[in-house]
Write a protein that holds these residues in place. Structure first.
Motif, PDB file in Angstrom:
ATOM      1  N   GLU A  14      -5.814   8.700  34.801  1.00 30.52           N
ATOM      2  CA  GLU A  14      -6.357   8.409  34.154  1.00 30.52           C
ATOM      3  C   GLU A  14      -7.586  10.045  34.231  1.00 30.52           C
ATOM      4  OE1 GLU A  14      -7.956   6.255  37.073  1.00 30.52           O
ATOM      5  OE2 GLU A  14      -7.451   4.080  36.803  1.00 30.52           O
ATOM      6  N   VAL A  15      -7.102  10.565  34.601  1.00 27.49           N
ATOM      7  CA  VAL A  15      -8.146  12.098  34.818  1.00 27.49           C
ATOM      8  C   VAL A  15      -7.654  12.986  33.592  1.00 27.49           C
ATOM      9  CG1 VAL A  15      -7.630  12.484  37.515  1.00 27.49           C
ATOM     10  CG2 VAL A  15      -6.044  13.267  36.251  1.00 27.49           C
ATOM     11  N   VAL A  16      -6.387  12.838  33.022  1.00 23.33           N
ATOM     12  CA  VAL A  16      -6.289  13.173  32.068  1.00 23.33           C
ATOM     13  C   VAL A  16      -7.262  12.484  30.384  1.00 23.33           C
ATOM     14  CG1 VAL A  16      -4.405  14.003  30.226  1.00 23.33           C
ATOM     15  CG2 VAL A  16      -3.328  14.213  32.711  1.00 23.33           C
ATOM     16  N   ASP A  17      -7.256  11.321  30.830  1.00 22.20           N
ATOM     17  CA  ASP A  17      -7.664  10.062  29.564  1.00 22.20           C
ATOM     18  C   ASP A  17      -7.696  10.698  28.261  1.00 22.20           C
ATOM     19  OD1 ASP A  17     -10.420   8.775  29.018  1.00 22.20           O
ATOM     20  OD2 ASP A  17     -11.509  10.148  29.055  1.00 22.20           O
ATOM     21  N   ARG A  18      -6.281  10.732  28.183  1.00 21.92           N
ATOM     22  CA  ARG A  18      -5.823  10.710  26.708  1.00 21.92           C
ATOM     23  C   ARG A  18      -5.085  10.099  26.763  1.00 21.92           C
ATOM     24  NH1 ARG A  18      -6.329  15.501  28.657  1.00 21.92           N
ATOM     25  NH2 ARG A  18      -6.617  17.649  26.896  1.00 21.92           N
ATOM     26  N   LEU A  19      -4.729   8.941  24.955  1.00 21.13           N
ATOM     27  CA  LEU A  19      -4.092   7.866  24.860  1.00 21.13           C
ATOM     28  C   LEU A  19      -2.497   8.576  24.489  1.00 21.13           C
ATOM     29  CD1 LEU A  19      -6.159   5.660  23.331  1.00 21.13           C
ATOM     30  CD2 LEU A  19      -5.307   5.675  25.395  1.00 21.13           C
ATOM     31  N   ALA A  20      -1.744   7.989  25.043  1.00 18.29           N
ATOM     32  CA  ALA A  20      -0.275   8.468  24.571  1.00 18.29           C
ATOM     33  C   ALA A  20       0.476   7.157  23.976  1.00 18.29           C
ATOM     34  CB  ALA A  20       0.809   9.037  25.850  1.00 18.29           C
ATOM     35  N   PRO A  21       1.458   7.084  22.842  1.00 16.31           N
ATOM     36  CA  PRO A  21       3.073   5.695  22.130  1.00 16.31           C
ATOM     37  C   PRO A  21       3.431   6.625  22.697  1.00 16.31           C
ATOM     38  CG  PRO A  21       1.562   7.538  20.500  1.00 16.31           C
ATOM     39  CD  PRO A  21       1.381   8.301  22.036  1.00 16.31           C
ATOM     40  N   TYR A  22       4.196   4.969  23.566  1.00 20.25           N
ATOM     41  CA  TYR A  22       5.576   5.215  24.128  1.00 20.25           C
ATOM     42  C   TYR A  22       6.357   4.632  23.391  1.00 20.25           C
ATOM     43  CZ  TYR A  22       4.103   8.292  28.577  1.00 20.25           C
ATOM     44  OH  TYR A  22       3.057   8.822  28.927  1.00 20.25           O
ATOM     45  N   VAL A  23       7.827   4.884  22.772  1.00 20.97           N
ATOM     46  CA  VAL A  23       8.647   3.749  22.495  1.00 20.97           C
ATOM     47  C   VAL A  23       9.691   3.940  23.633  1.00 20.97           C
ATOM     48  CG1 VAL A  23      10.788   3.742  21.064  1.00 20.97           C
ATOM     49  CG2 VAL A  23       8.268   4.983  20.125  1.00 20.97           C
ATOM     50  N   THR A  88      13.203  20.350  30.880  1.00 21.41           N
ATOM     51  CA  THR A  88      13.250  19.435  31.897  1.00 21.41           C
ATOM     52  C   THR A  88      13.371  19.874  33.089  1.00 21.41           C
ATOM     53  OG1 THR A  88      15.096  19.526  30.680  1.00 21.41           O
ATOM     54  CG2 THR A  88      15.479  17.523  32.085  1.00 21.41           C
ATOM     55  N   ILE A  89      12.857  17.908  33.451  1.00 23.68           N
ATOM     56  CA  ILE A  89      11.888  17.527  34.758  1.00 23.68           C
ATOM     57  C   ILE A  89      12.438  16.560  35.287  1.00 23.68           C
ATOM     58  CG2 ILE A  89      10.411  19.559  34.035  1.00 23.68           C
ATOM     59  CD1 ILE A  89       8.306  16.923  34.111  1.00 23.68           C
ATOM     60  N   PRO A  90      12.564  16.140  36.853  1.00 14.29           N
ATOM     61  CA  PRO A  90      12.536  14.813  37.061  1.00 14.29           C
ATOM     62  C   PRO A  90      11.521  14.084  36.832  1.00 14.29           C
ATOM     63  CG  PRO A  90      12.531  17.057  38.868  1.00 14.29           C
ATOM     64  CD  PRO A  90      11.459  17.369  37.812  1.00 14.29           C
ATOM     65  N   ARG A  91      11.623  13.076  36.610  1.00 15.71           N
ATOM     66  CA  ARG A  91      10.970  12.038  36.160  1.00 15.71           C
ATOM     67  C   ARG A  91       9.227  11.606  36.296  1.00 15.71           C
ATOM     68  NH1 ARG A  91      15.183   7.562  33.932  1.00 15.71           N
ATOM     69  NH2 ARG A  91      15.619   7.747  36.037  1.00 15.71           N
ATOM     70  N   ARG A  92       9.519  12.041  37.378  1.00 16.45           N
ATOM     71  CA  ARG A  92       8.626  11.313  38.212  1.00 16.45           C
ATOM     72  C   ARG A  92       7.567  13.000  38.673  1.00 16.45           C
ATOM     73  NH1 ARG A  92      12.351  13.586  41.663  1.00 16.45           N
ATOM     74  NH2 ARG A  92      12.159  15.131  42.920  1.00 16.45           N
ATOM     75  N   PHE A 116       8.528  13.955  22.837  1.00 15.12           N
ATOM     76  CA  PHE A 116       9.260  13.888  24.179  1.00 15.12           C
ATOM     77  C   PHE A 116       9.868  12.902  24.288  1.00 15.12           C
ATOM     78  CE2 PHE A 116       5.321  13.816  26.581  1.00 15.12           C
ATOM     79  CZ  PHE A 116       5.848  12.563  27.363  1.00 15.12           C
ATOM     80  N   HIS A 117      11.199  12.934  24.695  1.00 15.69           N
ATOM     81  CA  HIS A 117      12.189  11.700  25.185  1.00 15.69           C
ATOM     82  C   HIS A 117      12.168  11.932  26.512  1.00 15.69           C
ATOM     83  CE1 HIS A 117      15.374  14.838  24.570  1.00 15.69           C
ATOM     84  NE2 HIS A 117      14.147  15.112  23.709  1.00 15.69           N
ATOM     85  N   ALA A 118      11.173  10.963  27.655  1.00 13.04           N
ATOM     86  CA  ALA A 118      10.700  10.726  28.705  1.00 13.04           C
ATOM     87  C   ALA A 118      11.801  10.257  30.010  1.00 13.04           C
ATOM     88  CB  ALA A 118       9.220  10.372  28.723  1.00 13.04           C
ATOM     89  N   GLY A 119      12.174   9.720  28.860  1.00 12.48           N
ATOM     90  CA  GLY A 119      13.465   8.914  29.609  1.00 12.48           C
ATOM     91  C   GLY A 119      14.380   9.989  30.361  1.00 12.48           C
ATOM     92  N   ASP A 120      14.384  10.749  29.862  1.00 11.51           N
ATOM     93  CA  ASP A 120      15.519  11.948  30.731  1.00 11.51           C
ATOM     94  C   ASP A 120      14.682  13.124  30.937  1.00 11.51           C
ATOM     95  OD1 ASP A 120      15.168  13.226  28.231  1.00 11.51           O
ATOM     96  OD2 ASP A 120      16.828  12.524  27.348  1.00 11.51           O
ATOM     97  N   GLY A 121      13.570  12.978  30.626  1.00  8.92           N
ATOM     98  CA  GLY A 121      12.951  14.507  31.420  1.00  8.92           C
ATOM     99  C   GLY A 121      12.582  15.150  30.834  1.00  8.92           C
ATOM    100  N   ASN A 122      13.274  15.369  29.704  1.00  6.47           N
ATOM    101  CA  ASN A 122      13.244  16.158  28.811  1.00  6.47           C
ATOM    102  C   ASN A 122      11.735  16.595  27.499  1.00  6.47           C
ATOM    103  OD1 ASN A 122      14.939  17.955  26.007  1.00  6.47           O
ATOM    104  ND2 ASN A 122      13.608  18.807  27.214  1.00  6.47           N
ATOM    105  N   ILE A 123      10.743  17.474  28.314  1.00 10.24           N
ATOM    106  CA  ILE A 123       9.514  17.794  27.626  1.00 10.24           C
ATOM    107  C   ILE A 123       9.420  18.889  26.097  1.00 10.24           C
ATOM    108  CG2 ILE A 123       8.834  16.733  29.272  1.00 10.24           C
ATOM    109  CD1 ILE A 123       7.505  19.808  30.126  1.00 10.24           C
ATOM    110  N   HIS A 124       8.820  18.511  25.081  1.00  7.29           N
ATOM    111  CA  HIS A 124       8.538  19.135  24.521  1.00  7.29           C
ATOM    112  C   HIS A 124       6.788  19.261  23.798  1.00  7.29           C
ATOM    113  CE1 HIS A 124      12.739  19.319  23.110  1.00  7.29           C
ATOM    114  NE2 HIS A 124      12.557  17.812  23.552  1.00  7.29           N
ATOM    115  N   PRO A 125       6.055  19.896  24.611  1.00  9.01           N
ATOM    116  CA  PRO A 125       4.578  20.442  24.177  1.00  9.01           C
ATOM    117  C   PRO A 125       4.704  21.567  23.070  1.00  9.01           C
ATOM    118  CG  PRO A 125       5.261  21.082  26.984  1.00  9.01           C
ATOM    119  CD  PRO A 125       6.938  21.410  25.909  1.00  9.01           C
ATOM    120  N   CYS A 126       4.132  21.379  22.114  1.00  2.00           N
ATOM    121  CA  CYS A 126       3.580  22.098  20.401  1.00  2.00           C
ATOM    122  C   CYS A 126       2.328  22.705  21.420  1.00  2.00           C
ATOM    123  CB  CYS A 126       3.722  21.190  19.704  1.00  2.00           C
ATOM    124  SG  CYS A 126       5.394  19.865  19.678  1.00  2.00           S
TER     125      CYS A 126
END
Length: 230
Positions: A14-23, A88-92, A116-126
């Motif tokens: 809520e504090v980020v207030d951004r929409l994110a599409p997930y697959v 890569t980070i822990p998903r939590r 990113f692919h959140a399922g394995d915690g691998n993030i890709h900020p651009c």
């Protein structure tokens, strides 16, 4: 095997207030598909999903994935120059790390898009920048380094699939202790005694770590030692 694919626009926090599409794709046997779909829908609804779309056939599934695979091309329409981070980070830890990424973006005055692919915690900020603007690239690289260091702090790693190269040498000094880096060099020497294979890449010299003030060179201590590492 069948897959359940769902696209979910959902606030990251809520504090980020951004929409994110997930697959979401879950391999299951045909007879389990409906049960798994109901489970996934219930979880997403509980987490505040505003819309759920389910692929009913292979063509619809391919279209959903086409949108994901075209994400980087779409990002290029914002600014033509961007620097992609791979940590890569822990998903939590995903919500907290994403919030930190946006805080850094505001601090540096740069736009950051996340794919990113959140399922394995691998993030890709651009990180977007203007190559024609002096100092923009350097600020982007510094921002990226701080993101990777936060990945290590929360129990993750500085790369999930892209590797180290030369741009993450400083962060190698943050993630690994001096004896570990020395072991990396010993292993490389076993296969490359003349030092002709990618010299200066992937593993920093201990002297460089000391010059950079790498965390693990000083006393061999890691930040937040209570957090499990992988």
């Amino acid at each position: 095997m069948h897959g359940v694919v769902v696209v979910v626009p959902e606030p990251v926090r809520e504090v980020v207030d951004r929409l994110a599409p997930y697959v979401v794709e879950q391999p299951v046997m045909a007879e389990e598909a409906l049960e798994m779909l109901a489970t996934v829908r219930a979880i997403l609804a509980r987490c505040g999903a505003t819309e759920i779309r389910t692929a009913e056939n292979p063509e619809a599934r391919a279209n959903l994935w086409r949108a994901r695979k075209g994400a980087f091309a779409a990002l290029a329409s914002i600014l033509p120059d961007f620097y992609t981070i791979d940590g890569t980070i822990p998903r939590r830890c995903l919500p907290d790390v994403l919030e930190y990424v946006y805080e850094l973006a505001a601090e540096y005055g740069l736009v950051v898009g996340n794919v990113f692919h959140a399922g394995d915690g691998n993030i890709h900020p651009c990180i977007f920048y203007d190559a024609n603007k002096p100092g923009d690239l350097e600020r982007g690289e510094e921002l990226g380094g701080r993101i990777l260091e936060r990945c290590v702090e929360v129990g993750g790693t500085i790369t999930g699939e892209h590797g180290v190269g030369i741009e993450k040498l400083r962060q190698m000094c943050v993630q690994f202790r001096a004896p570990e880096i020395a072991a990396f060099h010993d292993t490389k020497r076993a296969f490359d005694p003349d030092g002709i294979l990618n010299p200066g890449k992937a593993v920093p010299a201990l002297k460089r770590c000391a010059e950079w003030g790498g965390t693990h060179v000083h006393g061999g201590r890691v930040p937040r030692p209570d957090i499990p590492r992988f």
